[in-house]
Design an enzyme around this catalytic site. Structure first.
Site, PDB file in Angstrom:
ATOM      1  N   ASP A  58       0.785  -1.104   0.034  1.00 23.17           N
ATOM      2  CA  ASP A  58      -0.065   0.024  -0.071  1.00 23.17           C
ATOM      3  C   ASP A  58       0.785   1.119  -0.025  1.00 23.17           C
ATOM      4  O   ASP A  58       2.080   1.091   0.346  1.00 23.17           O
ATOM      5  CB  ASP A  58      -1.164   0.094   1.261  1.00 23.17           C
ATOM      6  CG  ASP A  58      -2.107   1.182   1.275  1.00 23.17           C
ATOM      7  OD1 ASP A  58      -2.283   1.526  -0.004  1.00 23.17           O
ATOM      8  OD2 ASP A  58      -2.357   1.506   2.400  1.00 23.17           O
ATOM      9  N   HIS A  59       0.334   2.262  -0.422  1.00 19.72           N
ATOM     10  CA  HIS A  59       0.888   3.814  -0.375  1.00 19.72           C
ATOM     11  C   HIS A  59       0.614   4.472   1.026  1.00 19.72           C
ATOM     12  O   HIS A  59      -0.559   4.205   1.414  1.00 19.72           O
ATOM     13  CB  HIS A  59       0.655   4.561  -1.419  1.00 19.72           C
ATOM     14  CG  HIS A  59       1.304   4.086  -2.875  1.00 19.72           C
ATOM     15  ND1 HIS A  59       0.482   4.280  -3.858  1.00 19.72           N
ATOM     16  CD2 HIS A  59       2.357   3.519  -3.008  1.00 19.72           C
ATOM     17  CE1 HIS A  59       1.454   3.825  -4.978  1.00 19.72           C
ATOM     18  NE2 HIS A  59       2.522   3.226  -4.178  1.00 19.72           N
ATOM     19  N   TYR A 104      -5.050   4.857   0.476  1.00 22.82           N
ATOM     20  CA  TYR A 104      -5.978   3.836  -0.007  1.00 22.82           C
ATOM     21  C   TYR A 104      -5.612   2.989  -1.228  1.00 22.82           C
ATOM     22  O   TYR A 104      -6.397   3.148  -2.309  1.00 22.82           O
ATOM     23  CB  TYR A 104      -7.296   4.401   0.029  1.00 22.82           C
ATOM     24  CG  TYR A 104      -7.636   5.350   1.057  1.00 22.82           C
ATOM     25  CD1 TYR A 104      -7.817   4.759   2.317  1.00 22.82           C
ATOM     26  CD2 TYR A 104      -7.841   6.844   1.016  1.00 22.82           C
ATOM     27  CE1 TYR A 104      -8.216   5.539   3.516  1.00 22.82           C
ATOM     28  CE2 TYR A 104      -7.965   7.371   2.030  1.00 22.82           C
ATOM     29  CZ  TYR A 104      -8.379   6.970   3.310  1.00 22.82           C
ATOM     30  OH  TYR A 104      -8.561   7.561   4.367  1.00 22.82           O
ATOM     31  N   HIS A 105      -4.421   2.369  -1.518  1.00 24.40           N
ATOM     32  CA  HIS A 105      -3.839   1.909  -2.551  1.00 24.40           C
ATOM     33  C   HIS A 105      -3.559   0.614  -2.164  1.00 24.40           C
ATOM     34  O   HIS A 105      -2.267  -0.185  -2.581  1.00 24.40           O
ATOM     35  CB  HIS A 105      -2.800   2.671  -3.158  1.00 24.40           C
ATOM     36  CG  HIS A 105      -3.054   3.921  -3.418  1.00 24.40           C
ATOM     37  ND1 HIS A 105      -2.310   4.779  -3.567  1.00 24.40           N
ATOM     38  CD2 HIS A 105      -4.402   4.652  -3.855  1.00 24.40           C
ATOM     39  CE1 HIS A 105      -2.586   5.915  -4.073  1.00 24.40           C
ATOM     40  NE2 HIS A 105      -3.866   5.675  -4.188  1.00 24.40           N
ATOM     41  N   PRO A 106      -4.390  -0.370  -1.365  1.00 23.71           N
ATOM     42  CA  PRO A 106      -3.939  -1.934  -1.015  1.00 23.71           C
ATOM     43  C   PRO A 106      -3.732  -2.471  -2.579  1.00 23.71           C
ATOM     44  O   PRO A 106      -4.577  -2.500  -3.480  1.00 23.71           O
ATOM     45  CB  PRO A 106      -5.116  -2.519  -0.313  1.00 23.71           C
ATOM     46  CG  PRO A 106      -6.285  -1.459  -0.736  1.00 23.71           C
ATOM     47  CD  PRO A 106      -5.702  -0.213  -1.030  1.00 23.71           C
TER      48      PRO A 106
END
Length: 560
Positions: A295-296, A469-471
């Protein structure tokens, strides 16, 4: 097996699932069932771009997942919302359109995802897109996905930020989704005619007019049905009724980086130890399912603004009412943008080949979810280290499909990730203290000028950092022991089962994930249909030829 009513069953009407539903039905040859746990996306809070903070924090539209206590973030539990509505996360996200750097996709190929290098995927980015300023070797002009720059940087703070990056010795880039990502310039968003242009609007709505597509909402899938090592259909529940449905050709999981590994595990496909702990019989051992999760992270670098130009002046109820009325009547104005209209992509240090830090610039000082607005004028930068080395997991906890999986990212476990965030703090201060920002820059609100040492920065980051919110990457594509799908997106060792969504990324790209997820689905649709891939592109990539010896393109004009 019963006679199948459908050729393909797609699980999840999100960024990938809507694309697949469109492409697999466009020639009328196949019967397709699309299953979605959520419902309609016809809400003003989804369709109006400026309302982006509302749907992701609304139970009706998003799974409100939470991580386990993150050991390297002072045991904080992190929010991990995922779309639960037509359009999936493209209906709740920030609408930022970033493809990633060309080298990110060359990295995928090097990791074993043969055929997914930049030259092969660029044509699919173009196929998906209609770029507001016309097509070229890099941009599309006839695709379903509308992309623009919102209000074209009318607020003076946007250009001041770009100019500050130039003052600090960085490149300026006119199109970071084109030949050159590295640098500062306008930011792009999935907005068309003033509306959020989710995959539901772009791909699904036109396809729903076709007789060979069936869309079932409020349907929670329990598991994939297997006969030996072959997927035959799925079991799902709607309105308290559980039913099985058969697929003549394939089942395709597009439930996202949390949902897809969870469904595989619920079906008995995964790491045997994880399955046994959850009380699930092992149907097929595949240790990489749920592993490699990435994630980020980002934090908000906030400053007071010395000029009365920030959006903080538009946060009172009367201003919001006027913005909303104008949007309802005309679909323009401040309601028609996500407000991230300028950005930057830079390298954290010499020796880093392509950008690993990303800026979203916002002409306001507030939280992403719209809370805790700063009193007075301000601006902020969302900044994060985008090529993390830390890895986490998604683990099923029981055979009950309604029990959320165990999620842990192990954020900042790796020292290189902690170093990246120290670079974020120091490089950002240098950029904002350039001459271009002199007229606007007030006092530093967050982190605070007293936060200077490695220890102080680390402590601040542990408390302030949030998920971007980048899983992704939890069903890795490749050929090694942790790979879940092969380069054709087929689940290893199981016939007639694919995964197509951001979970199959081998590594996380430098940028937001909606654009590459849509690209993956576009290319996968051709693979599924046995179509010849689009011809590769020979468009060149512009990079700093001196990346090994310098961190930016030139010397900074002002150094703190």
């Amino acid at each position: 097996m019963k006679e199948a009513q459908y050729d393909y069953i797609i699980v999840g009407a999100g960024s990938a699932g809507c694309v697949l539903a469109n492409r697999l039905t466009e020639d009328g040859q196949y019967r397709v069932l699309l299953l979605e746990t959520g419902g309609s996306d016809k809400s003003i809070f989804i369709q109006m771009p400026t309302a982006l903070s509302i749907p992701m924090n609304t139970d009706k539209y998003a799974w409100q997942f939470e991580t386990e206590p993150e050991p390297y973030l002072d045991n904080r539990r992190m929010h991990c919302p995922r779309g639960k509505v037509l359009g999936g996360s493209s209906s709740i996200n920030g609408m930022v359109y970033v493809r990633g750097h060309a080298r990110d996709f060359d990295e995928w190929a090097a990791e074993g995802a043969e055929g997914w290098q930049y030259s092969q995927v660029l044509p699919y980015f173009k196929k998906a897109e209609t770029w507001a300023f016309g097509g070229d070797a890099y941009r599309g002009d006839a695709g379903p996905l509308g992309v623009n720059n919102g209000n074209n940087m009318q607020n003076p703070l946007y250009q001041a930020f770009v100019d500050a990056g130039k003052d600090a010795g960085y490149f300026e880039t006119a199109d970071y989704n084109g030949a050159q990502q590295e640098g500062f310039g306008p930011m792009h968003m999935t907005v068309r005619h003033g509306r959020r242009w989710s995959t539901a609007n772009a791909y699904l709505r036109p396809a729903m007019q076709r007789p060979n597509l069936t869309v079932v909402t409020h349907a929670q899938v329990h598991k994939v049905l297997l006969e030996g090592k072959t997927a035959t259909g799925v079991r799902y529940e709607k309105a308290g009724q559980v039913q099985d449905v058969q697929a003549a050709k394939e089942v395709i999981l597009s439930a996202g980086s949390i949902g897809s590994p969870h469904l595989l595990q619920l079906s008995g496909i995964g790491n045997p130890e994880v399955l046994k702990q959850a009380g699930i019989d092992v149907q097929h051992a595949l240790p990489g399912v749920g592993a490699n999760l990435q994630d980020h992270l980002e934090f908000y670098f906030q400053f007071r603004c010395n000029q009365p130009v920030s959006l903080n002046r538009k946060l009172d109820w009367w201003s919001k009412f006027k913005i909303g009325v104008r949007w309802i009547l005309k679909k323009d104005g401040l309601g028609a943008t996500n407000h991230f209209e300028s950005c930057g992509f830079i390298r954290s240090k010499a020796g880093v080949e392509w950008p690993d830090l990303q800026y979203h610039f916002l002409p306001a000082a507030m939280r992403y979810d719209g809370r805790e607005a700063f009193a007075g004028d301000g601006f902020q930068l969302h900044i994060g280290h985008n090529k993390p080395k830390s890895r986490g997991f998604v683990h099923v906890q029981s055979a009950d499909p309604k029990q959320a999986p165990k999620i842990q990212f192990n954020y900042l476990q790796h020292e290189a990730d902690r170093e990246g965030f120290r670079d974020c703090v120091r490089l950002t201060r240098e950029i904002i203290n350039q001459p271009a920002m002199d007229a606007y820059r007030g006092a530093e609100i967050q982190p605070g000028e007293e936060v200077t040492t490695d220890e102080q920065i680390d402590a601040f980051v542990r408390q302030a950092v949030e998920s971007a919110y980048h899983p992704s990457c939890s069903c890795k594509m490749g050929t090694d022991d942790l790979s879940v799908v092969d380069p054709q997106t087929r689940v290893q060792g199981i016939e007639n089962l694919r995964v197509v969504d951001s979970s199959i990324f081998p590594t996380i790209p430098n940028g937001n994930l909606n654009a590459p997820t849509i690209m993956v689905a576009e290319r996968a649709a051709d693979l599924i249909r046995g179509k010849e891939p689009l011809p590769p592109s020979d468009a060149p990539v512009i990079m700093d030829e001196h990346w090994q010896t310098r961190q930016r393109s030139g010397e900074a004009k002002r150094v703190l």
